[in-house]
Design a protein around this motif. Structure first.
Motif, PDB file in Angstrom:
ATOM      1  N   ASP A 254      -0.228-100.951  21.377  1.00 45.26           N
ATOM      2  CA  ASP A 254       0.674 -99.804  21.601  1.00 45.26           C
ATOM      3  C   ASP A 254       0.206 -98.545  20.889  1.00 45.26           C
ATOM      4  OD1 ASP A 254       2.513-100.936  23.374  1.00 45.26           O
ATOM      5  OD2 ASP A 254       3.645-101.855  21.741  1.00 45.26           O
ATOM      6  N   GLY A 255      -1.089 -98.295  20.889  1.00 44.49           N
ATOM      7  CA  GLY A 255      -1.621 -97.078  20.304  1.00 44.49           C
ATOM      8  C   GLY A 255      -1.691 -97.074  18.789  1.00 44.49           C
ATOM      9  N   LYS A 256      -1.410 -98.206  18.165  1.00 42.54           N
ATOM     10  CA  LYS A 256      -1.499 -98.307  16.708  1.00 42.54           C
ATOM     11  C   LYS A 256      -2.594 -99.300  16.338  1.00 42.54           C
ATOM     12  CE  LYS A 256       3.242 -97.023  15.765  1.00 42.54           C
ATOM     13  NZ  LYS A 256       4.488 -97.385  15.114  1.00 42.54           N
ATOM     14  N   VAL A 257      -3.201 -99.049  15.186  1.00 44.32           N
ATOM     15  CA  VAL A 257      -4.293 -99.896  14.704  1.00 44.32           C
ATOM     16  C   VAL A 257      -3.765-100.751  13.556  1.00 44.32           C
ATOM     17  CG1 VAL A 257      -6.625 -99.933  13.746  1.00 44.32           C
ATOM     18  CG2 VAL A 257      -5.968 -98.128  15.356  1.00 44.32           C
ATOM     19  N   TYR A 258      -4.013-102.051  13.648  1.00 44.95           N
ATOM     20  CA  TYR A 258      -3.524-103.000  12.657  1.00 44.95           C
ATOM     21  C   TYR A 258      -4.692-103.756  12.028  1.00 44.95           C
ATOM     22  CZ  TYR A 258       0.847-102.202  15.134  1.00 44.95           C
ATOM     23  OH  TYR A 258       1.949-101.611  15.713  1.00 44.95           O
ATOM     24  N   ASP A 259      -4.689-103.846  10.711  1.00 45.72           N
ATOM     25  CA  ASP A 259      -5.669-104.665   9.995  1.00 45.72           C
ATOM     26  C   ASP A 259      -4.996-106.004   9.719  1.00 45.72           C
ATOM     27  OD1 ASP A 259      -7.442-105.947   8.331  1.00 45.72           O
ATOM     28  OD2 ASP A 259      -7.652-104.286   6.923  1.00 45.72           O
ATOM     29  N   VAL A 260      -5.324-106.997  10.534  1.00 43.32           N
ATOM     30  CA  VAL A 260      -4.673-108.307  10.438  1.00 43.32           C
ATOM     31  C   VAL A 260      -5.567-109.348   9.762  1.00 43.32           C
ATOM     32  CG1 VAL A 260      -3.135-107.907  12.399  1.00 43.32           C
ATOM     33  CG2 VAL A 260      -5.399-108.860  12.797  1.00 43.32           C
ATOM     34  N   SER A 261      -6.571-108.895   9.040  1.00 44.15           N
ATOM     35  CA  SER A 261      -7.513-109.812   8.385  1.00 44.15           C
ATOM     36  C   SER A 261      -6.814-110.826   7.498  1.00 44.15           C
ATOM     37  CB  SER A 261      -8.516-109.021   7.546  1.00 44.15           C
ATOM     38  OG  SER A 261      -9.121-108.004   8.293  1.00 44.15           O
TER      39      SER A 261
ATOM     40  N   GLU B 238      10.985-110.650  15.081  1.00 40.84           N
ATOM     41  CA  GLU B 238      10.527-110.907  13.719  1.00 40.84           C
ATOM     42  C   GLU B 238       9.018-110.705  13.622  1.00 40.84           C
ATOM     43  OE1 GLU B 238      10.055-114.801  10.969  1.00 40.84           O
ATOM     44  OE2 GLU B 238      12.084-114.472  11.759  1.00 40.84           O
ATOM     45  N   ALA B 239       8.294-111.180  14.630  1.00 42.81           N
ATOM     46  CA  ALA B 239       6.836-111.009  14.645  1.00 42.81           C
ATOM     47  C   ALA B 239       6.480-109.531  14.764  1.00 42.81           C
ATOM     48  CB  ALA B 239       6.232-111.793  15.802  1.00 42.81           C
ATOM     49  N   LYS B 240       7.231-108.790  15.575  1.00 39.98           N
ATOM     50  CA  LYS B 240       6.977-107.358  15.741  1.00 39.98           C
ATOM     51  C   LYS B 240       7.261-106.599  14.445  1.00 39.98           C
ATOM     52  CE  LYS B 240       7.785-107.474  20.682  1.00 39.98           C
ATOM     53  NZ  LYS B 240       8.609-107.069  21.807  1.00 39.98           N
ATOM     54  N   ASP B 241       8.299-107.018  13.725  1.00 34.55           N
ATOM     55  CA  ASP B 241       8.596-106.396  12.429  1.00 34.55           C
ATOM     56  C   ASP B 241       7.497-106.705  11.412  1.00 34.55           C
ATOM     57  OD1 ASP B 241      10.946-105.353  13.436  1.00 34.55           O
ATOM     58  OD2 ASP B 241      12.202-106.969  12.636  1.00 34.55           O
ATOM     59  N   LEU B 242       7.037-107.945  11.400  1.00 26.02           N
ATOM     60  CA  LEU B 242       5.967-108.352  10.492  1.00 26.02           C
ATOM     61  C   LEU B 242       4.687-107.570  10.792  1.00 26.02           C
ATOM     62  CD1 LEU B 242       4.818-110.235   8.292  1.00 26.02           C
ATOM     63  CD2 LEU B 242       4.338-111.886  10.118  1.00 26.02           C
ATOM     64  N   MET B 243       4.437-107.333  12.061  1.00 25.10           N
ATOM     65  CA  MET B 243       3.235-106.619  12.473  1.00 25.10           C
ATOM     66  C   MET B 243       3.180-105.217  11.858  1.00 25.10           C
ATOM     67  SD  MET B 243       1.887-105.964  16.339  1.00 25.10           S
ATOM     68  CE  MET B 243       3.121-104.749  16.763  1.00 25.10           C
ATOM     69  N   GLN B 244       4.317-104.581  11.682  1.00 25.10           N
ATOM     70  CA  GLN B 244       4.344-103.218  11.132  1.00 25.10           C
ATOM     71  C   GLN B 244       3.770-103.154   9.719  1.00 25.10           C
ATOM     72  OE1 GLN B 244       4.876-100.707  13.155  1.00 25.10           O
ATOM     73  NE2 GLN B 244       5.243-102.289  14.693  1.00 25.10           N
ATOM     74  N   THR B 245       3.834-104.266   9.000  1.00 27.09           N
ATOM     75  CA  THR B 245       3.293-104.272   7.637  1.00 27.09           C
ATOM     76  C   THR B 245       1.759-104.192   7.629  1.00 27.09           C
ATOM     77  OG1 THR B 245       3.202-106.692   7.510  1.00 27.09           O
ATOM     78  CG2 THR B 245       5.239-105.625   6.763  1.00 27.09           C
ATOM     79  N   PHE B 246       1.144-104.472   8.767  1.00 27.30           N
ATOM     80  CA  PHE B 246      -0.318-104.451   8.864  1.00 27.30           C
ATOM     81  C   PHE B 246      -0.850-103.160   9.484  1.00 27.30           C
ATOM     82  CE2 PHE B 246       0.901-108.967   9.061  1.00 27.30           C
ATOM     83  CZ  PHE B 246       0.250-109.415   7.928  1.00 27.30           C
ATOM     84  N   CYS B 247       0.031-102.250   9.855  1.00 26.53           N
ATOM     85  CA  CYS B 247      -0.373-101.005  10.510  1.00 26.53           C
ATOM     86  C   CYS B 247      -1.134-100.117   9.525  1.00 26.53           C
ATOM     87  CB  CYS B 247       0.847-100.272  11.057  1.00 26.53           C
ATOM     88  SG  CYS B 247       0.403 -98.803  11.994  1.00 26.53           S
ATOM     89  N   ILE B 248      -2.325 -99.674   9.946  1.00 29.95           N
ATOM     90  CA  ILE B 248      -3.139 -98.814   9.078  1.00 29.95           C
ATOM     91  C   ILE B 248      -3.342 -97.420   9.674  1.00 29.95           C
ATOM     92  CG2 ILE B 248      -4.330-100.706   7.933  1.00 29.95           C
ATOM     93  CD1 ILE B 248      -6.709-100.179   9.851  1.00 29.95           C
ATOM     94  N   GLY B 249      -2.913 -97.229  10.910  1.00 33.95           N
ATOM     95  CA  GLY B 249      -3.064 -95.916  11.532  1.00 33.95           C
ATOM     96  C   GLY B 249      -2.816 -95.972  13.018  1.00 33.95           C
ATOM     97  N   GLU B 250      -3.205 -94.903  13.688  1.00 33.53           N
ATOM     98  CA  GLU B 250      -3.011 -94.800  15.127  1.00 33.53           C
ATOM     99  C   GLU B 250      -4.351 -94.617  15.830  1.00 33.53           C
ATOM    100  OE1 GLU B 250      -0.144 -91.827  16.147  1.00 33.53           O
ATOM    101  OE2 GLU B 250       1.447 -92.798  15.012  1.00 33.53           O
ATOM    102  N   LEU B 251      -4.343 -94.957  17.106  1.00 34.39           N
ATOM    103  CA  LEU B 251      -5.541 -94.803  17.919  1.00 34.39           C
ATOM    104  C   LEU B 251      -5.695 -93.345  18.313  1.00 34.39           C
ATOM    105  CD1 LEU B 251      -7.803 -96.400  19.327  1.00 34.39           C
ATOM    106  CD2 LEU B 251      -6.338 -96.507  21.330  1.00 34.39           C
ATOM    107  N   ASP B 252      -6.884 -92.834  18.134  1.00 37.04           N
ATOM    108  CA  ASP B 252      -7.200 -91.459  18.532  1.00 37.04           C
ATOM    109  C   ASP B 252      -7.455 -91.460  20.034  1.00 37.04           C
ATOM    110  OD1 ASP B 252      -8.058 -88.878  18.853  1.00 37.04           O
ATOM    111  OD2 ASP B 252      -9.823 -89.063  17.581  1.00 37.04           O
ATOM    112  N   THR B 253      -6.493 -90.972  20.798  1.00 36.72           N
ATOM    113  CA  THR B 253      -6.610 -90.979  22.257  1.00 36.72           C
ATOM    114  C   THR B 253      -7.469 -89.835  22.782  1.00 36.72           C
ATOM    115  OG1 THR B 253      -4.524 -89.778  22.405  1.00 36.72           O
ATOM    116  CG2 THR B 253      -4.439 -92.189  22.612  1.00 36.72           C
ATOM    117  N   SER B 254      -7.839 -88.905  21.918  1.00 33.40           N
ATOM    118  CA  SER B 254      -8.696 -87.802  22.374  1.00 33.40           C
ATOM    119  C   SER B 254     -10.126 -88.277  22.597  1.00 33.40           C
ATOM    120  CB  SER B 254      -8.678 -86.648  21.373  1.00 33.40           C
ATOM    121  OG  SER B 254      -9.275 -87.034  20.158  1.00 33.40           O
ATOM    122  N   SER B 255     -10.472 -89.409  22.021  1.00 30.35           N
ATOM    123  CA  SER B 255     -11.803 -89.984  22.218  1.00 30.35           C
ATOM    124  C   SER B 255     -11.758 -90.851  23.466  1.00 30.35           C
ATOM    125  CB  SER B 255     -12.183 -90.834  21.004  1.00 30.35           C
ATOM    126  OG  SER B 255     -13.382 -91.492  21.260  1.00 30.35           O
ATOM    127  N   SER B 256     -12.602 -90.535  24.422  1.00 35.93           N
ATOM    128  CA  SER B 256     -12.576 -91.262  25.686  1.00 35.93           C
ATOM    129  C   SER B 256     -13.599 -92.384  25.748  1.00 35.93           C
ATOM    130  CB  SER B 256     -12.824 -90.297  26.849  1.00 35.93           C
ATOM    131  OG  SER B 256     -14.097 -89.707  26.711  1.00 35.93           O
TER     132      SER B 256
END
Length: 133
Positions: free
Chosen positions: A27-34, A67-85
């Protein structure tokens, strides 16, 4: 004070595709799930396959709970730059195709003697066969 959102390109996100360093884009967000891979109920392979591309459909198709979607927010590190094609998968595919085409051209120009020799030998054998009749 507003929080600054870090922007990442799909190329940057795709470079983090190992078990020790895994990012996914949903959904346009970048997650570090390591740090979560060992705990992921579907296994780490499912997540690793989703790296390097937009995994939104995969995430939604899996039927994750709220619950999984809420947990996922803790791993969000930024957003996807959509200007880069640039889409890494397409770039890699086109490079591979060009490499194969170039190798084929090199092969045919280097080894043109073999088909010519086969034709030459065939002509000589055919001539000798017809001469004996």
């Amino acid at each position: 004070m507003p929080t600054l959102t870090k922007l990442y390109t799909m190329q940057e996100a795709s470079e983090h595709n190992t078990k020790d360093d895994c990012w996914v884009v949903i959904d346009g967000k970048v997650y570090d799930v390591s740090s979560y891979l060992d705990e992921h109920p579907g296994g780490d392979d499912v997540v690793l396959v989703a790296t390097g591309r937009d995994a939104t459909d995969d995430f939604e198709d899996a039927g994750h709970s709220e619950e999984a979607k809420d947990l996922m927010q803790t791993f969000c590190i930024g957003e996807l730059d959509t200007s880069s094609s640039a889409i890494p998968e397409l770039e890699i595919s086109s490079k591979k195709q060009t490499d194969y085409a170039q190798k084929l051209m090199d092969f045919t120009t280097q080894y043109w003697v073999v088909p010519v020799a086969v034709v030459g030998v065939s002509v000589v054998v055919g001539f000798l066969y017809l001469r004996k009749k």
